[in-house]
Design a protein around this motif. Structure first.
Motif, PDB file in Angstrom:
ATOM      1  N   ASP A  53      17.261 -28.301 -17.472  1.00  0.00           N
ATOM      2  CA  ASP A  53      15.986 -29.040 -17.402  1.00  0.00           C
ATOM      3  C   ASP A  53      15.813 -29.689 -18.863  1.00  0.00           C
ATOM      4  OD1 ASP A  53      15.121 -29.052 -15.086  1.00  0.00           O
ATOM      5  OD2 ASP A  53      13.290 -27.594 -15.420  1.00  0.00           O
ATOM      6  N   ALA A  54      16.034 -28.722 -19.876  1.00  0.00           N
ATOM      7  CA  ALA A  54      15.792 -29.317 -21.173  1.00  0.00           C
ATOM      8  C   ALA A  54      16.976 -30.569 -21.703  1.00  0.00           C
ATOM      9  CB  ALA A  54      16.129 -28.118 -22.174  1.00  0.00           C
ATOM     10  N   LEU A  55      18.203 -30.199 -21.106  1.00  0.00           N
ATOM     11  CA  LEU A  55      19.077 -31.438 -21.354  1.00  0.00           C
ATOM     12  C   LEU A  55      18.731 -32.507 -20.864  1.00  0.00           C
ATOM     13  CD1 LEU A  55      21.910 -31.714 -22.215  1.00  0.00           C
ATOM     14  CD2 LEU A  55      22.897 -31.101 -19.946  1.00  0.00           C
ATOM     15  N   MET A  56      18.433 -32.528 -19.606  1.00  0.00           N
ATOM     16  CA  MET A  56      17.771 -33.755 -18.727  1.00  0.00           C
ATOM     17  C   MET A  56      16.785 -34.221 -19.307  1.00  0.00           C
ATOM     18  SD  MET A  56      19.156 -35.085 -15.943  1.00  0.00           S
ATOM     19  CE  MET A  56      18.749 -35.877 -14.633  1.00  0.00           C
ATOM     20  N   SER A  57      15.637 -33.523 -19.997  1.00  0.00           N
ATOM     21  CA  SER A  57      14.575 -34.359 -20.303  1.00  0.00           C
ATOM     22  C   SER A  57      14.751 -34.899 -21.822  1.00  0.00           C
ATOM     23  CB  SER A  57      13.199 -33.404 -20.514  1.00  0.00           C
ATOM     24  OG  SER A  57      13.557 -32.052 -21.149  1.00  0.00           O
ATOM     25  N   TYR A  58      15.673 -33.912 -22.566  1.00  0.00           N
ATOM     26  CA  TYR A  58      16.068 -34.432 -23.693  1.00  0.00           C
ATOM     27  C   TYR A  58      16.796 -35.766 -23.759  1.00  0.00           C
ATOM     28  CZ  TYR A  58      16.551 -34.361 -28.898  1.00  0.00           C
ATOM     29  OH  TYR A  58      16.425 -34.645 -30.057  1.00  0.00           O
ATOM     30  N   THR A  59      17.740 -35.620 -22.777  1.00  0.00           N
ATOM     31  CA  THR A  59      18.680 -36.775 -22.726  1.00  0.00           C
ATOM     32  C   THR A  59      17.995 -38.133 -22.429  1.00  0.00           C
ATOM     33  OG1 THR A  59      20.402 -35.370 -22.103  1.00  0.00           O
ATOM     34  CG2 THR A  59      20.484 -37.721 -21.360  1.00  0.00           C
ATOM     35  N   GLN A  60      17.031 -37.981 -21.272  1.00  0.00           N
ATOM     36  CA  GLN A  60      16.080 -39.368 -20.888  1.00  0.00           C
ATOM     37  C   GLN A  60      15.289 -39.704 -22.229  1.00  0.00           C
ATOM     38  OE1 GLN A  60      14.291 -36.870 -17.806  1.00  0.00           O
ATOM     39  NE2 GLN A  60      15.313 -38.383 -16.224  1.00  0.00           N
ATOM     40  N   THR A  61      14.616 -38.718 -22.964  1.00  0.00           N
ATOM     41  CA  THR A  61      13.909 -39.400 -24.107  1.00  0.00           C
ATOM     42  C   THR A  61      14.850 -40.047 -25.166  1.00  0.00           C
ATOM     43  OG1 THR A  61      12.724 -37.376 -23.780  1.00  0.00           O
ATOM     44  CG2 THR A  61      12.074 -38.358 -25.647  1.00  0.00           C
ATOM     45  N   HIS A  62      15.938 -39.421 -25.355  1.00  0.00           N
ATOM     46  CA  HIS A  62      16.845 -39.949 -26.333  1.00  0.00           C
ATOM     47  C   HIS A  62      17.340 -41.437 -25.597  1.00  0.00           C
ATOM     48  CE1 HIS A  62      20.212 -40.673 -28.963  1.00  0.00           C
ATOM     49  NE2 HIS A  62      21.112 -40.705 -27.890  1.00  0.00           N
ATOM     50  N   PHE A  63      17.777 -41.268 -24.472  1.00  0.00           N
ATOM     51  CA  PHE A  63      18.257 -42.780 -24.059  1.00  0.00           C
ATOM     52  C   PHE A  63      16.978 -43.694 -24.208  1.00  0.00           C
ATOM     53  CE2 PHE A  63      21.750 -40.941 -20.804  1.00  0.00           C
ATOM     54  CZ  PHE A  63      22.532 -40.794 -22.062  1.00  0.00           C
ATOM     55  N   ALA A  64      16.023 -43.334 -23.884  1.00  0.00           N
ATOM     56  CA  ALA A  64      14.743 -44.127 -24.026  1.00  0.00           C
ATOM     57  C   ALA A  64      14.441 -44.966 -25.351  1.00  0.00           C
ATOM     58  CB  ALA A  64      13.483 -43.507 -23.510  1.00  0.00           C
ATOM     59  N   LEU A  65      14.581 -43.898 -26.389  1.00  0.00           N
ATOM     60  CA  LEU A  65      14.546 -44.330 -27.836  1.00  0.00           C
ATOM     61  C   LEU A  65      15.695 -45.297 -28.239  1.00  0.00           C
ATOM     62  CD1 LEU A  65      12.197 -43.522 -29.884  1.00  0.00           C
ATOM     63  CD2 LEU A  65      13.982 -42.053 -30.847  1.00  0.00           C
ATOM     64  N   GLU A  66      16.767 -44.967 -27.785  1.00  0.00           N
ATOM     65  CA  GLU A  66      17.995 -45.877 -28.241  1.00  0.00           C
ATOM     66  C   GLU A  66      18.083 -47.047 -27.469  1.00  0.00           C
ATOM     67  OE1 GLU A  66      22.017 -43.406 -28.748  1.00  0.00           O
ATOM     68  OE2 GLU A  66      21.973 -44.615 -26.927  1.00  0.00           O
ATOM     69  N   GLU A  67      17.452 -47.061 -26.345  1.00  0.00           N
ATOM     70  CA  GLU A  67      17.256 -48.372 -25.542  1.00  0.00           C
ATOM     71  C   GLU A  67      16.288 -49.295 -26.118  1.00  0.00           C
ATOM     72  OE1 GLU A  67      17.150 -47.397 -21.646  1.00  0.00           O
ATOM     73  OE2 GLU A  67      18.875 -46.545 -21.234  1.00  0.00           O
ATOM     74  N   ARG A  68      15.083 -48.686 -26.679  1.00  0.00           N
ATOM     75  CA  ARG A  68      13.999 -49.335 -27.543  1.00  0.00           C
ATOM     76  C   ARG A  68      14.570 -49.853 -28.754  1.00  0.00           C
ATOM     77  NH1 ARG A  68       8.175 -47.313 -29.387  1.00  0.00           N
ATOM     78  NH2 ARG A  68       8.794 -47.936 -31.666  1.00  0.00           N
ATOM     79  N   LEU A  69      15.376 -49.331 -29.446  1.00  0.00           N
ATOM     80  CA  LEU A  69      16.069 -49.814 -30.757  1.00  0.00           C
ATOM     81  C   LEU A  69      16.867 -50.863 -30.442  1.00  0.00           C
ATOM     82  CD1 LEU A  69      16.979 -49.526 -33.629  1.00  0.00           C
ATOM     83  CD2 LEU A  69      18.746 -47.828 -33.045  1.00  0.00           C
ATOM     84  N   MET A  70      17.704 -50.832 -29.370  1.00  0.00           N
ATOM     85  CA  MET A  70      18.350 -51.972 -29.113  1.00  0.00           C
ATOM     86  C   MET A  70      17.716 -53.138 -28.601  1.00  0.00           C
ATOM     87  SD  MET A  70      21.927 -50.227 -27.237  1.00  0.00           S
ATOM     88  CE  MET A  70      21.010 -49.139 -26.277  1.00  0.00           C
ATOM     89  N   ARG A  71      16.626 -52.914 -27.857  1.00  0.00           N
ATOM     90  CA  ARG A  71      15.788 -54.005 -27.321  1.00  0.00           C
ATOM     91  C   ARG A  71      15.275 -54.780 -28.701  1.00  0.00           C
ATOM     92  NH1 ARG A  71      12.465 -51.178 -24.223  1.00  0.00           N
ATOM     93  NH2 ARG A  71      14.268 -50.542 -23.168  1.00  0.00           N
ATOM     94  N   GLN A  72      14.633 -53.890 -29.518  1.00  0.00           N
ATOM     95  CA  GLN A  72      13.791 -54.353 -30.697  1.00  0.00           C
ATOM     96  C   GLN A  72      14.814 -55.282 -31.334  1.00  0.00           C
ATOM     97  OE1 GLN A  72      11.422 -51.370 -32.066  1.00  0.00           O
ATOM     98  NE2 GLN A  72       9.913 -51.697 -30.701  1.00  0.00           N
ATOM     99  N   ALA A  73      15.989 -54.815 -31.437  1.00  0.00           N
ATOM    100  CA  ALA A  73      16.958 -55.385 -32.500  1.00  0.00           C
ATOM    101  C   ALA A  73      17.691 -56.710 -31.654  1.00  0.00           C
ATOM    102  CB  ALA A  73      18.231 -54.296 -32.904  1.00  0.00           C
ATOM    103  N   LYS A  74      17.195 -56.698 -30.609  1.00  0.00           N
ATOM    104  CA  LYS A  74      17.869 -58.021 -29.777  1.00  0.00           C
ATOM    105  C   LYS A  74      19.463 -57.760 -29.619  1.00  0.00           C
ATOM    106  CE  LYS A  74      14.115 -61.299 -30.330  1.00  0.00           C
ATOM    107  NZ  LYS A  74      13.003 -60.281 -30.597  1.00  0.00           N
ATOM    108  N   TYR A  75      19.710 -56.544 -29.548  1.00  0.00           N
ATOM    109  CA  TYR A  75      21.317 -56.280 -29.395  1.00  0.00           C
ATOM    110  C   TYR A  75      21.831 -56.910 -28.171  1.00  0.00           C
ATOM    111  CZ  TYR A  75      25.583 -53.522 -29.230  1.00  0.00           C
ATOM    112  OH  TYR A  75      26.893 -52.988 -28.868  1.00  0.00           O
ATOM    113  N   LYS A  76      23.026 -57.525 -28.246  1.00  0.00           N
ATOM    114  CA  LYS A  76      23.349 -58.329 -27.110  1.00  0.00           C
ATOM    115  C   LYS A  76      24.020 -57.803 -25.753  1.00  0.00           C
ATOM    116  CE  LYS A  76      27.946 -59.969 -28.919  1.00  0.00           C
ATOM    117  NZ  LYS A  76      28.654 -59.017 -28.367  1.00  0.00           N
TER     118      LYS A  76
END
Ligand SMILES: [Fe+2]
Length: 167
Positions: A53-76
């Motif tokens: 459970d911890a693995l799943m939720s931490y992975t989801q949160t981490h992915f969300a943050l990483e995706e936000r970074l890429m979106r804000q940086a307009k990564y192609k």
């Protein structure tokens, strides 16, 4: 492999040169190592389910943050990267279901799959977006300062994880 051996040893080779992201990757590695210990010591399905459970939720949160970074940086190349994230979450979910349905422990299979996935993902696509962002002159430091609230949330869950790990 003895219980004292570290299942997934972190090394500087896994750094993507963004501190926040590195810290989160290390935390994922910690959770995997904790899972390995629990499986090796046969700590029981309840404990293992909690770690998953911890693995799943931490992975989801981490992915969300990483995706936000890429979106804000307009990564192609954000789309294929997000697809990889989605695929992993599906696979993780399927592995958990397979375990429930077949009623046989598939933890070691799951552990080696996750270890390989994480290594290849970090050294592959994660390293590529990090390099591209820095090359494009995107200020990661400024982004890290701005995203303070989310980071606080992450470190809260980290504290929770520490407490739980010590129990
Ligand atoms: Fe990623």
């Amino acid at each position: 492999m003895s219980n004292n051996e570290v299942f997934f040893k972190w090394s500087g080779d896994y750094s993507v040169n963004i501190k926040t992201i590195d810290d989160q990757h290390r935390e994922l590695v910690n959770i995997l190592n904790r899972l390995f210990v629990a499986v090796s010591r046969r700590e029981g399905d309840k404990v293992i389910a909690g770690i998953l459970d911890a693995l799943m939720s931490y992975t989801q949160t981490h992915f969300a943050l990483e995706e936000r970074l890429m979106r804000q940086a307009k990564y192609k190349d954000i789309e294929p990267h997000m697809e990889e994230h989605g695929k992993l979450l599906d696979q993780l979910d399927q592995l958990c279901k397979k375990h429930l349905l077949e009623e046989k422990p598939i933890y070691f299979e799951m552990l080696s799959f996750l270890k390989t996935w994480l290594k290849e993902h970090i050294q592959g696509v994660d390293t590529r977006y990090s390099a591209a962002l820095q090359q494009a002159g995107f200020s990661v430091a400024a982004w890290e300062r701005e995203a303070t609230a989310e980071f606080a949330l992450m470190s809260n869950s980290k504290k929770w994880w520490e407490v739980w790990k010590a129990a």
